[in-house]
Write a protein that holds these residues in place. Structure first.
Motif, short mmCIF file in Angstrom:
data_model
loop_
_atom_site.label_atom_id
_atom_site.label_comp_id
_atom_site.label_asym_id
_atom_site.label_seq_id
_atom_site.Cartn_x
_atom_site.Cartn_y
_atom_site.Cartn_z
N TRP A 186 41.59 54.64 48.64
CA TRP A 186 41.66 53.64 47.58
C TRP A 186 42.59 52.49 47.98
O TRP A 186 42.30 51.32 47.74
N LEU A 187 43.73 52.83 48.59
CA LEU A 187 44.67 51.77 48.99
C LEU A 187 44.07 50.89 50.08
O LEU A 187 44.23 49.66 50.06
N VAL A 188 43.37 51.52 51.03
CA VAL A 188 42.72 50.72 52.08
C VAL A 188 41.64 49.83 51.48
O VAL A 188 41.53 48.63 51.80
N GLY A 189 40.86 50.40 50.57
CA GLY A 189 39.81 49.61 49.91
C GLY A 189 40.38 48.46 49.10
O GLY A 189 39.86 47.34 49.13
N ALA A 190 41.47 48.72 48.37
CA ALA A 190 42.10 47.66 47.57
C ALA A 190 42.66 46.56 48.46
O ALA A 190 42.56 45.37 48.15
N THR A 191 43.24 46.96 49.59
CA THR A 191 43.79 45.94 50.52
C THR A 191 42.67 45.11 51.12
O THR A 191 42.78 43.88 51.23
N LEU A 192 41.57 45.75 51.53
CA LEU A 192 40.44 44.99 52.07
C LEU A 192 39.86 44.05 51.02
O LEU A 192 39.49 42.91 51.32
N PHE A 193 39.78 44.53 49.78
CA PHE A 193 39.28 43.69 48.70
C PHE A 193 40.18 42.45 48.51
O PHE A 193 39.70 41.33 48.35
N SER A 194 41.50 42.68 48.54
CA SER A 194 42.41 41.54 48.36
C SER A 194 42.30 40.55 49.53
O SER A 194 42.40 39.33 49.33
N LEU A 195 42.09 41.06 50.74
CA LEU A 195 41.91 40.15 51.89
C LEU A 195 40.62 39.36 51.74
O LEU A 195 40.56 38.18 52.12
N LEU A 196 39.59 39.99 51.18
CA LEU A 196 38.33 39.27 50.94
C LEU A 196 38.54 38.15 49.91
O LEU A 196 38.00 37.05 50.07
N VAL A 197 39.33 38.43 48.89
CA VAL A 197 39.62 37.40 47.88
C VAL A 197 40.40 36.24 48.52
O VAL A 197 40.12 35.06 48.25
N LEU A 198 41.37 36.57 49.38
CA LEU A 198 42.12 35.50 50.06
C LEU A 198 41.19 34.65 50.93
O LEU A 198 41.32 33.42 50.98
N ALA A 199 40.27 35.31 51.62
CA ALA A 199 39.33 34.56 52.46
C ALA A 199 38.45 33.65 51.61
O ALA A 199 38.18 32.50 51.98
N ALA A 200 38.01 34.15 50.45
CA ALA A 200 37.19 33.32 49.56
C ALA A 200 37.97 32.12 49.03
O ALA A 200 37.39 31.06 48.76
N ALA A 201 39.28 32.29 48.86
CA ALA A 201 40.14 31.18 48.40
C ALA A 201 40.66 30.34 49.56
O ALA A 201 41.43 29.40 49.33
N SER A 225 51.51 27.48 44.80
CA SER A 225 51.26 26.69 43.60
C SER A 225 49.82 26.19 43.69
O SER A 225 49.16 26.32 44.73
N TYR A 226 49.35 25.58 42.63
CA TYR A 226 47.94 25.17 42.58
C TYR A 226 47.64 24.10 43.64
O TYR A 226 48.40 23.13 43.79
N ARG A 227 46.53 24.31 44.33
CA ARG A 227 46.05 23.33 45.30
C ARG A 227 44.60 23.02 44.97
O ARG A 227 43.76 23.94 44.93
N PRO A 228 44.28 21.76 44.71
CA PRO A 228 42.88 21.42 44.41
C PRO A 228 41.96 21.82 45.57
O PRO A 228 42.33 21.73 46.74
N GLY A 229 40.77 22.25 45.24
CA GLY A 229 39.81 22.65 46.27
C GLY A 229 38.44 22.88 45.67
O GLY A 229 38.24 22.73 44.45
N ASP A 230 37.50 23.23 46.52
CA ASP A 230 36.12 23.46 46.06
C ASP A 230 35.60 24.83 46.48
O ASP A 230 34.41 25.01 46.66
N LEU A 269 49.70 41.48 44.93
CA LEU A 269 50.35 40.22 45.29
C LEU A 269 49.36 39.26 45.94
O LEU A 269 49.37 38.06 45.67
N PHE A 270 48.50 39.79 46.81
CA PHE A 270 47.52 38.93 47.48
C PHE A 270 46.56 38.29 46.47
O PHE A 270 46.28 37.09 46.53
N VAL A 271 46.05 39.10 45.54
CA VAL A 271 45.10 38.56 44.56
C VAL A 271 45.80 37.56 43.62
O VAL A 271 45.23 36.53 43.25
N SER A 272 47.06 37.84 43.26
CA SER A 272 47.78 36.90 42.41
C SER A 272 48.03 35.59 43.14
O SER A 272 48.02 34.51 42.53
N ALA A 273 48.25 35.65 44.46
CA ALA A 273 48.41 34.42 45.25
C ALA A 273 47.13 33.59 45.22
O ALA A 273 47.18 32.35 45.07
N ALA A 274 45.99 34.25 45.34
CA ALA A 274 44.71 33.52 45.28
C ALA A 274 44.54 32.88 43.90
O ALA A 274 44.04 31.76 43.79
N TYR A 275 44.97 33.59 42.86
CA TYR A 275 44.85 33.03 41.51
C TYR A 275 45.75 31.80 41.35
O TYR A 275 45.31 30.76 40.85
N LEU A 276 47.00 31.91 41.78
CA LEU A 276 47.96 30.81 41.58
C LEU A 276 47.53 29.55 42.31
O LEU A 276 47.73 28.44 41.80
#
Length: 237
Positions: free
Chosen positions: A38-53, A3-8, A106-113
């Motif tokens: 493509w699948l490896v690249g997409a997974t690495l991209f999603s991990l990068l998004v999680l790290a940014a969040a 769920s949403y967590r405030p952050g900067d 799922l990983f990117v949607s988690a970062a969004y939520l």
């Protein structure tokens, strides 16, 4: 539960429309391209998004453990054969590749939520889809995001109550029926209370939503989302 967590973090400061476009583009890309690179690249991209969040992949996997457990059974079921050799590798691998497409989404949607307030999601949806359809879609998404964790909590309470009364000694199909019926009963009762509360508070279809504006940092994200969404066109070149 996610769920949403405030952050900067950088992801918190992005416009929700650019984040939605990246999710859409990634979903299109993983469906259109099923090759291993493509699948490896997409997974690495999603991990990068999680790290940014600032989200842990293990924490996200724990939150999605039921979904991932169901997905993990898919290759096993796909490989089962009703005769010798009883298990076929090729269908199992094909199913595993399909399952692997879901994980980065799922990983990117988690970062969004966890980085986007529900009100901003509703505002983004209503600006992307104008008119009554957008209002209906925005209200629906806001209610689903808010109520889904509550409904899951109700299911857990029903399950714990059954176990406290020795329900584990009953057959599995009886436990499943009781859990489904009682959880559905609670959900319907909760929806009735929600309807009464919305009427009591003079629910409006067009409330004053938070202002949204693209900043300079949103344009690279928009470019990534558009590139991912248009990536299937590269096969035509």
């Amino acid at each position: 539960m996610l769920s949403y967590r405030p952050g900067d973090t950088v992801v918190h400061r992005l416009d929700p429309r650019s984040k939605l476009l990246v999710q859409f583009g990634l979903a299109v890309a993983v469906v259109a391209h099923s090759t291993a690179p493509w699948l490896v690249g997409a997974t690495l991209f999603s991990l990068l998004v999680l790290a940014a969040a600032r989200l842990s992949p293990l924490a996200v996997c724990r939150s999605y453990r039921i979904v991932l457990a169901v997905l993990a059974f898919a290759p096993l079921i796909a490989g089962v054969a009703l005769g010798p050799p009883w298990f076929r590798v090729e269908p199992a691998l094909r199913s595993a590749r399909l399952v692997a497409r879901v994980v980065p989404v799922l990983f990117v949607s988690a970062a969004y939520l966890t980085t986007t307030p529900v009100r901003e999601t509703r505002a983004a949806v209503q600006r992307l889809v104008p008119g009554k359809p957008g209002q209906l879609l925005g209200v629906g998404m806001a209610l689903v995001v808010r109520l889904f964790p509550v409904v899951l909590g109700d299911v857990r309470e029903v399950r714990d109550a059954m176990l406290a009364r020795g329900g584990q000694r009953r057959p599995a199909w009886v436990r499943a029926r009781l859990l489904a019926v009682r959880s559905l009963d609670r959900t319907l009762a909760r929806s009735d209370r929600l309807s009464a509360a919305l009427r009591a508070r003079c629910f409006a279809w067009n409330p004053t939503l938070p202002p949204l504006s693209f900043e300079r940092r949103d344009y690279p994200v928009l470019a990534v989302g558009i590139a991912l969404a248009l990536s299937p066109a590269t096969a035509l070149l």
